[in-house]
Enzyme design. Structure first.
Site, PDB file in Angstrom:
ATOM      1  N   GLY A 130       0.823  -1.211   0.000  1.00 49.83           N
ATOM      2  CA  GLY A 130       0.000   0.000   0.000  1.00 49.83           C
ATOM      3  C   GLY A 130       0.860   1.264   0.000  1.00 49.83           C
ATOM      4  N   ASN A 131       2.006   1.185   0.699  1.00 51.50           N
ATOM      5  CA  ASN A 131       2.899   2.342   0.748  1.00 51.50           C
ATOM      6  C   ASN A 131       3.538   2.628  -0.601  1.00 51.50           C
ATOM      7  OD1 ASN A 131       2.512   2.919   3.455  1.00 51.50           O
ATOM      8  ND2 ASN A 131       4.001   1.377   4.068  1.00 51.50           N
ATOM      9  N   LYS A 159       6.299  -9.721   6.187  1.00 51.10           N
ATOM     10  CA  LYS A 159       6.738 -10.140   4.841  1.00 51.10           C
ATOM     11  C   LYS A 159       7.639 -11.374   4.938  1.00 51.10           C
ATOM     12  CE  LYS A 159       6.676  -5.376   3.346  1.00 51.10           C
ATOM     13  NZ  LYS A 159       5.223  -5.351   3.176  1.00 51.10           N
ATOM     14  N   LYS A 191      -2.547  -4.036  15.740  1.00 51.83           N
ATOM     15  CA  LYS A 191      -2.291  -3.313  14.493  1.00 51.83           C
ATOM     16  C   LYS A 191      -2.739  -1.854  14.640  1.00 51.83           C
ATOM     17  CE  LYS A 191      -2.017  -2.968   9.872  1.00 51.83           C
ATOM     18  NZ  LYS A 191      -0.712  -2.912   9.224  1.00 51.83           N
ATOM     19  N   LYS A 246      -1.843  -8.108   5.001  1.00 49.92           N
ATOM     20  CA  LYS A 246      -1.972  -8.368   3.561  1.00 49.92           C
ATOM     21  C   LYS A 246      -0.918  -9.349   3.048  1.00 49.92           C
ATOM     22  CE  LYS A 246       1.347  -6.268   0.908  1.00 49.92           C
ATOM     23  NZ  LYS A 246       2.163  -5.520   1.797  1.00 49.92           N
TER      24      LYS A 246
END
Ligand code: ADP
Ligand code: MG
Length: 318
Positions: free
Chosen positions: A15-16, A280, A133, A218
């Site tokens: 998203g970034n 990740k 989060k 995500k």
């Protein structure tokens, strides 16, 4: 067009990387960033790769939450599952439009489809009792954060120099509820965008499915998508060249090809920051351990290198 096991690539866009710089990002800027990102994606498809896409939504959902807050006395604030679905739609239609056009310029005619994707989470996930989060706007003072928490039942916590921030649970993705639809679209030759923003989180409540106030990571939802679609490679694209040891220090060391076992051992030594590189690395490890495929963490700016094997951190079985 490779549709067999091992031929498929799942690309996960951060998203970034779509809206750099926190809450910035006008529609025009995000559209331009996505259009730029879709050029190398179109090259991969044109070159014969079978590509499935997913994406983050951190900055975009953050902006919706700010609007919710500011307009709460005028229109009802929408729950998080609605906000995730909204960002899937806006990022999705922008990706499909840009990719369709980039493919057409290369003489490739393929339908590009975004699936508004729901992801099942467990009603008894331990995350429910430990929200982790941070999302939405910061508030500067503690009294205001405590007032919001008392008014809404939300969890608010100190979040560094900028003040306090809401924390929501981040439960494990169990399964993609729209998996059958994704399979039909892939079988029909479409390029599919799915599980955006981690997917719309839902639980089973008796016989009913119900949206919940949570955010699924995500990168972990991308693993579900990659396993569901029998991809041979998961490529996680972000705004850095890969995974570093001692990231940001003078002696930082970027990792190239590494076995899953070696990366697990570095992970258990505490090398990778929660909330950014940590998920990740965990996603890459799960994909390799569960499917025997390869996972790459690399820069969106160098998509071709990351997708085809030359650059980024490449996690291989072993
Ligand atoms: P995305 O929106 O792509 O999910 P994140 O901000 O969640 O992006 O994660 C990428 C960021 O992780 C990088 O911009 C980098 O600043 C940060 N980071 C933290 N630890 C590391 C590390 N060990 N190696 C590389 N990057 C790291
Ligand atoms: Mg992230």
């Amino acid at each position: 067009m490779g549709t067999g096991t091992g031929q498929r690539l799942v690309l996960a866009l951060g998203g970034n990387a779509i809206a750099p710089g926190g809450t910035g990002g006008t529609a025009a800027e995000q559209t331009a960033n996505i259009a730029r990102a879709m050029e190398p994606v179109a090259d991969l498809i044109h070159g014969g790769h079978d590509v499935v896409l997913t994406h983050g939504n951190g900055p975009q959902v953050g902006n919706l939450l700010i609007k919710n807050e500011m307009a709460r006395d005028v229109v009802p604030p929408m729950p998080l599952d609605w906000c995730v679905a909204q960002t899937q739609a806006t990022i999705g239609f922008t990706i499909t439009t840009a990719l369709e056009q980039a493919l057409a310029r290369r003489g490739v005619s393929r339908p590009v489809v975004t699936v508004i994707s729901r992801v099942l989470v467990a009603a008894d996930d331990p995350a429910w009792s430990a929200p982790s989060k941070p999302i939405g706007p910061y508030v500067a003072d503690e009294a205001e954060a405590r007032r919001r928490s008392a008014d809404t039942g939300q969890t608010w916590a100190p979040a560094g120099r900028r003040g306090w921030r809401r924390l929501v649970p981040s439960p494990e993705p169990i399964s993609s509820l729209d998996r059958a639809a994704v399979e039909l679209l892939l079988a029909g030759g479409a390029v599919v965008v799915a599980n955006g923003g981690g997917g719309v989180p839902m639980i089973r409540d008796g016989g009913r499915l119900k949206g919940v106030e949570a955010v699924i990571d995500k990168d972990l939802a991308a693993v579900r998508l990659a396993a569901d679609t029998r991809a041979g490679r998961l490529v996680i694209l972000t705004d850095v060249a890969g995974v570093a040891l001692r990231y940001g220090d003078a002696d930082e060391e970027w990792l190239g090809e590494i076995s899953a076992a070696e990366l697990r051992s570095l992970q258990s030594d505490g090398h990778f920051a929660a909330g950014s590189m940590g998920p990740k690395v965990e996603a890459a490890l799960r994909f390799v351990e569960q499917t025997g495929g390869t996972a790459v963490i690399g820069a969106l700016d160098d998509l071709r290198g990351a997708a085809e094997g030359g650059t980024g951190t490449r996690v291989v079985p072993g």
